[in-house]
Design a protein around this motif. Structure first.
Motif, PDB file in Angstrom:
ATOM      1  N   SER A 125       0.991  -1.194  -0.099  1.00 27.69           N
ATOM      2  CA  SER A 125       0.062  -0.064   0.058  1.00 27.69           C
ATOM      3  C   SER A 125       0.752   1.206  -0.092  1.00 27.69           C
ATOM      4  CB  SER A 125      -1.048   0.086   1.186  1.00 27.69           C
ATOM      5  OG  SER A 125      -0.008   0.179   2.264  1.00 27.69           O
ATOM      6  N   GLN A 126       1.957   1.129   0.327  1.00 26.72           N
ATOM      7  CA  GLN A 126       2.904   2.474   0.593  1.00 26.72           C
ATOM      8  C   GLN A 126       3.873   2.520  -0.515  1.00 26.72           C
ATOM      9  OE1 GLN A 126       2.216   4.453   3.123  1.00 26.72           O
ATOM     10  NE2 GLN A 126       0.481   2.921   3.538  1.00 26.72           N
ATOM     11  N   LEU A 127       4.224   1.508  -1.122  1.00 22.88           N
ATOM     12  CA  LEU A 127       5.178   1.460  -2.214  1.00 22.88           C
ATOM     13  C   LEU A 127       4.630   1.621  -3.794  1.00 22.88           C
ATOM     14  CD1 LEU A 127       7.662  -1.092  -0.708  1.00 22.88           C
ATOM     15  CD2 LEU A 127       7.912   1.503  -0.791  1.00 22.88           C
ATOM     16  N   ARG A 128       5.134   2.018  -4.603  1.00 21.22           N
ATOM     17  CA  ARG A 128       4.717   2.166  -6.094  1.00 21.22           C
ATOM     18  C   ARG A 128       6.185   1.792  -6.898  1.00 21.22           C
ATOM     19  NH1 ARG A 128       1.065   2.233  -3.285  1.00 21.22           N
ATOM     20  NH2 ARG A 128      -0.521   3.845  -3.218  1.00 21.22           N
ATOM     21  N   ALA A 129       5.880   1.611  -8.366  1.00 23.50           N
ATOM     22  CA  ALA A 129       7.048   1.246  -9.254  1.00 23.50           C
ATOM     23  C   ALA A 129       8.137   2.445  -9.100  1.00 23.50           C
ATOM     24  CB  ALA A 129       6.575   1.018 -10.492  1.00 23.50           C
ATOM     25  N   GLY A 130       9.449   2.327  -8.915  1.00 22.29           N
ATOM     26  CA  GLY A 130      10.169   3.332  -9.083  1.00 22.29           C
ATOM     27  C   GLY A 130      10.687   3.583  -7.614  1.00 22.29           C
ATOM     28  N   ASP A 131       9.951   3.249  -6.650  1.00 19.91           N
ATOM     29  CA  ASP A 131      10.230   3.477  -5.305  1.00 19.91           C
ATOM     30  C   ASP A 131      11.410   2.470  -4.739  1.00 19.91           C
ATOM     31  OD1 ASP A 131       8.330   5.532  -4.856  1.00 19.91           O
ATOM     32  OD2 ASP A 131       6.842   4.049  -4.089  1.00 19.91           O
ATOM     33  N   THR A 132      11.864   2.766  -3.494  1.00 23.10           N
ATOM     34  CA  THR A 132      13.038   1.885  -2.904  1.00 23.10           C
ATOM     35  C   THR A 132      12.730   1.603  -1.594  1.00 23.10           C
ATOM     36  OG1 THR A 132      14.817   2.846  -4.408  1.00 23.10           O
ATOM     37  CG2 THR A 132      15.408   1.951  -2.446  1.00 23.10           C
ATOM     38  N   VAL A 133      12.691   0.546  -1.317  1.00 18.50           N
ATOM     39  CA  VAL A 133      12.587  -0.145   0.229  1.00 18.50           C
ATOM     40  C   VAL A 133      13.596  -0.933   0.695  1.00 18.50           C
ATOM     41  CG1 VAL A 133      11.579  -2.321  -0.564  1.00 18.50           C
ATOM     42  CG2 VAL A 133      11.038  -1.360   1.742  1.00 18.50           C
ATOM     43  N   VAL A 134      13.959  -0.762   1.921  1.00 17.59           N
ATOM     44  CA  VAL A 134      14.963  -1.429   2.710  1.00 17.59           C
ATOM     45  C   VAL A 134      14.543  -2.329   3.469  1.00 17.59           C
ATOM     46  CG1 VAL A 134      17.058  -1.125   4.023  1.00 17.59           C
ATOM     47  CG2 VAL A 134      16.496   0.688   2.500  1.00 17.59           C
ATOM     48  N   LEU A 135      14.955  -3.632   3.263  1.00 18.24           N
ATOM     49  CA  LEU A 135      14.584  -4.815   4.128  1.00 18.24           C
ATOM     50  C   LEU A 135      15.650  -5.337   4.904  1.00 18.24           C
ATOM     51  CD1 LEU A 135      12.347  -6.735   1.436  1.00 18.24           C
ATOM     52  CD2 LEU A 135      11.615  -5.244   3.328  1.00 18.24           C
ATOM     53  N   PRO A 136      15.440  -5.950   5.986  1.00 16.56           N
ATOM     54  CA  PRO A 136      16.392  -6.933   6.600  1.00 16.56           C
ATOM     55  C   PRO A 136      17.086  -8.065   5.732  1.00 16.56           C
ATOM     56  CG  PRO A 136      14.632  -7.162   7.815  1.00 16.56           C
ATOM     57  CD  PRO A 136      14.479  -6.222   6.722  1.00 16.56           C
ATOM     58  N   ASN A 137      18.272  -8.521   5.866  1.00 22.78           N
ATOM     59  CA  ASN A 137      18.584  -9.557   4.964  1.00 22.78           C
ATOM     60  C   ASN A 137      18.681 -10.849   5.863  1.00 22.78           C
ATOM     61  OD1 ASN A 137      20.986  -9.495   6.331  1.00 22.78           O
ATOM     62  ND2 ASN A 137      21.982  -8.875   4.481  1.00 22.78           N
ATOM     63  N   ASP A 138      18.357 -10.532   7.112  1.00 24.02           N
ATOM     64  CA  ASP A 138      18.319 -11.631   8.128  1.00 24.02           C
ATOM     65  C   ASP A 138      16.934 -11.844   8.869  1.00 24.02           C
ATOM     66  OD1 ASP A 138      18.625  -9.444   9.428  1.00 24.02           O
ATOM     67  OD2 ASP A 138      20.346 -10.114  10.846  1.00 24.02           O
ATOM     68  N   GLY A 139      15.993 -11.500   8.019  1.00 27.34           N
ATOM     69  CA  GLY A 139      14.647 -11.423   8.624  1.00 27.34           C
ATOM     70  C   GLY A 139      14.088 -12.819   8.517  1.00 27.34           C
ATOM     71  N   TYR A 140      12.606 -12.690   8.756  1.00 30.69           N
ATOM     72  CA  TYR A 140      11.569 -13.932   8.374  1.00 30.69           C
ATOM     73  C   TYR A 140      11.883 -14.420   7.090  1.00 30.69           C
ATOM     74  CZ  TYR A 140       7.161 -16.037   8.232  1.00 30.69           C
ATOM     75  OH  TYR A 140       6.138 -17.122   8.296  1.00 30.69           O
ATOM     76  N   GLN A 141      11.766 -15.908   7.102  1.00 27.77           N
ATOM     77  CA  GLN A 141      12.190 -16.515   5.658  1.00 27.77           C
ATOM     78  C   GLN A 141      11.199 -16.203   4.705  1.00 27.77           C
ATOM     79  OE1 GLN A 141      11.222 -20.347   5.003  1.00 27.77           O
ATOM     80  NE2 GLN A 141      10.358 -20.797   7.218  1.00 27.77           N
ATOM     81  N   VAL A 142       9.993 -15.596   4.663  1.00 32.13           N
ATOM     82  CA  VAL A 142       9.372 -15.250   3.633  1.00 32.13           C
ATOM     83  C   VAL A 142       9.546 -13.937   3.022  1.00 32.13           C
ATOM     84  CG1 VAL A 142       6.885 -15.043   2.871  1.00 32.13           C
ATOM     85  CG2 VAL A 142       7.368 -16.405   4.653  1.00 32.13           C
ATOM     86  N   LEU A 143      10.393 -13.235   3.436  1.00 38.09           N
ATOM     87  CA  LEU A 143      10.990 -11.836   3.186  1.00 38.09           C
ATOM     88  C   LEU A 143      11.486 -11.944   1.824  1.00 38.09           C
ATOM     89  CD1 LEU A 143      11.937  -9.662   6.058  1.00 38.09           C
ATOM     90  CD2 LEU A 143       9.961  -9.700   4.876  1.00 38.09           C
ATOM     91  N   PRO A 144      12.331 -12.957   1.374  1.00 38.45           N
ATOM     92  CA  PRO A 144      12.750 -13.180   0.030  1.00 38.45           C
ATOM     93  C   PRO A 144      11.927 -13.425  -1.250  1.00 38.45           C
ATOM     94  CG  PRO A 144      14.320 -14.548   1.348  1.00 38.45           C
ATOM     95  CD  PRO A 144      13.028 -13.888   2.293  1.00 38.45           C
ATOM     96  N   LEU A 145      10.786 -14.187  -0.675  1.00 33.60           N
ATOM     97  CA  LEU A 145       9.600 -14.046  -1.667  1.00 33.60           C
ATOM     98  C   LEU A 145       8.988 -12.843  -1.799  1.00 33.60           C
ATOM     99  CD1 LEU A 145       7.888 -17.347  -0.279  1.00 33.60           C
ATOM    100  CD2 LEU A 145       9.523 -17.143  -2.332  1.00 33.60           C
ATOM    101  N   VAL A 146       8.625 -11.963  -0.587  1.00 40.86           N
ATOM    102  CA  VAL A 146       8.131 -10.442  -0.936  1.00 40.86           C
ATOM    103  C   VAL A 146       9.109  -9.643  -1.709  1.00 40.86           C
ATOM    104  CG1 VAL A 146       7.852  -8.534   0.596  1.00 40.86           C
ATOM    105  CG2 VAL A 146       6.981 -10.933   1.446  1.00 40.86           C
ATOM    106  N   ARG A 147      10.407  -9.885  -1.812  1.00 46.63           N
ATOM    107  CA  ARG A 147      11.372  -9.227  -2.323  1.00 46.63           C
ATOM    108  C   ARG A 147      11.165  -9.501  -3.732  1.00 46.63           C
ATOM    109  NH1 ARG A 147      18.229  -8.547  -1.872  1.00 46.63           N
ATOM    110  NH2 ARG A 147      18.261  -7.498  -3.860  1.00 46.63           N
ATOM    111  N   ALA A 148      11.342 -10.691  -4.153  1.00 43.94           N
ATOM    112  CA  ALA A 148      10.731 -11.182  -5.610  1.00 43.94           C
ATOM    113  C   ALA A 148       9.564 -10.450  -6.162  1.00 43.94           C
ATOM    114  CB  ALA A 148      10.822 -12.444  -5.959  1.00 43.94           C
ATOM    115  N   GLN A 149       8.505 -10.410  -5.136  1.00 39.77           N
ATOM    116  CA  GLN A 149       7.319  -9.769  -5.935  1.00 39.77           C
ATOM    117  C   GLN A 149       7.406  -8.314  -5.800  1.00 39.77           C
ATOM    118  OE1 GLN A 149       4.217 -11.827  -6.378  1.00 39.77           O
ATOM    119  NE2 GLN A 149       4.137  -9.957  -7.670  1.00 39.77           N
ATOM    120  N   LEU A 150       8.182  -7.623  -5.060  1.00 39.83           N
ATOM    121  CA  LEU A 150       8.314  -6.238  -5.041  1.00 39.83           C
ATOM    122  C   LEU A 150       8.951  -5.971  -6.168  1.00 39.83           C
ATOM    123  CD1 LEU A 150       9.100  -5.535  -1.277  1.00 39.83           C
ATOM    124  CD2 LEU A 150       7.226  -4.476  -2.320  1.00 39.83           C
ATOM    125  N   GLU A 151       9.848  -6.560  -6.479  1.00 36.85           N
ATOM    126  CA  GLU A 151      10.777  -6.278  -7.848  1.00 36.85           C
ATOM    127  C   GLU A 151      10.018  -6.429  -8.880  1.00 36.85           C
ATOM    128  OE1 GLU A 151      15.298  -7.130  -5.767  1.00 36.85           O
ATOM    129  OE2 GLU A 151      14.345  -8.731  -6.841  1.00 36.85           O
TER     130      GLU A 151
END
Length: 384
Positions: free
Chosen positions: A99-125
């Protein structure tokens, strides 16, 4: 935090008092103190739809009580704070990110967080959003903040239990024009309150210690910015990521014992960690409540309690599997925060950058002496 239509304000500043009374409606003679779940897809709606309840995907009285309860725990005494409940923790996480991010935005995530975050990253990208990552420890996310629209913090991180300085990161992010969301699942609002530390959103899986019985899937978002929360609410409506009324009622009922459970589980977790540090086969022991833990100094500044999870590594995968098999009071199961202790070898999922012998132990409400004895006995048996 409440009014006559939605709930009575909590009287008292103690966590226990707040937990047992959070979100309760104003007392009405002959009515239950906590009303039962409201099962309704639609409501009587003559004339213009100006009331609070119109359709079951948008609002439900049972959600309202729960949302006020969670808000009173995450942001006691703060005005203008809104809480929204979701069908799961991932539904809540997704609602903020998408809801907060749009194409062209940048988000910073932890690389050691919950294991589903890599799947979230792929969807965001896939949606054209740039994703940067950095470790939780050492406030490393500071180094990749420039130009970001949103900073996502997970502290303590799952499963490694690293901690970052939330206030410092929030101030730095806001100075750069970024919003800040903190995953507060592992700490719970009785362990830390991200909004008080400067975050814009506190997000959590209520599946874990908040409800604490392993029988409810739930998530929530608490935020102070009306426009940002309106976008989160709109996302919930569009995707229909809503909890059932029975789940919401069970969650609210369970919150009444949150303080008792958290106090017992955190105290026992420290006792278990202290016992594990004496074992030569245990390496990489992490628990923020241990004075020698790398995260303790930062955690002590911002956390009231240090959580129910202890992590450590055994020498081999076989040793870890043998340890888990030898446990009698601890179930080999995923998730954490329940009244019954659980443990698992996290490497079996493949989503965490951890050694094969890495164990995540979630401490329950068993007697500390019994639990420590079981853990030490299982370590002995697995060495044979």
């Amino acid at each position: 935090m409440s009014d006559s239509a939605t709930g009575a304000p909590v009287q008292g500043d103690g966590d226990g008092t707040r937990a047992v009374r959070a979100g309760l409606p104003e007392p009405v003679k002959y009515e239950p103190t906590l009303p039962g779940p409201v099962f309704a897809a639609h409501f009587h709606l003559p004339g213009e739809p100006t009331g609070p309840y119109t359709y079951g995907r948008d609002e439900n009285p049972t959600w309202t009580h729960l949302e006020h309860a969670i808000g009173e725990l995450e942001a006691p005494g703060q005005d203008g704070v809104e809480t929204l409940v979701f069908a799961s923790g991932m539904a809540a996480i997704s609602s903020v990110l998408f809801s907060q991010l749009r194409a062209g935005d940048t988000v910073v995530l932890p690389n050691d967080g919950y294991q589903v975050l890599p799947l979230v990253r792929a969807q965001l990208e896939a949606y054209g959003i740039e994703v940067r990552t950095a470790p939780t420890g050492g406030d490393a996310q500071l180094d990749v903040l420039d130009g970001a629209k949103l900073l996502w913090i997970e502290s303590p991180s799952n499963p490694g239990l690293d901690v970052c300085d939330i206030r410092r990161l929030a101030e730095a992010a806001h100075a750069r024009g970024a919003l800040v969301a903190v995953d507060n699942t592992l700490a719970t609002p009785l362990g830390q309150r991200p909004l008080e530390l400067g975050a814009d959103f506190a997000v959590a899986s209520g599946t874990k210690q908040l409800t604490g019985h392993g029988d409810v899937l739930l998530g929530y978002v608490v935020g102070r910015d009306a426009e940002a929360m309106a976008a989160v609410r709109r996302w919930r409506k569009v995707v229909g990521a809503i909890p059932g009324p029975m789940e919401a009622w069970l969650a609210h009922r369970s919150i009444a014992t949150l303080h008792l459970r958290v106090e017992r589980q955190c105290a026992t977790a420290l006792t278990v960690a202290e016992a594990l540090r004496e074992r030569p086969e245990v390496t990489g022991l992490r628990y923020p409540g241990l004075p020698e833990d790398p995260a303790h100094k930062v955690a002590a500044r911002q956390m009231h309690r240090y959580g129910c999870v202890v992590s450590f590594t055994l020498p081999t995968r076989a040793r870890a599997d043998g340890f888990l098999d030898a446990l009698r009071l601890v179930d080999d199961a995923t998730s954490f925060g329940g009244v019954r202790s659980t443990a698992e070898r996290r490497g079996r999922w493949g989503g965490d950058a951890v050694p094969e012998g890495f164990i995540r132990l979630s401490v329950g409400a068993e007697d500390p002496e019994d639990l420590v004895a079981d853990v030490l006995r299982a370590l002995d048996e697995s060495a044979r």
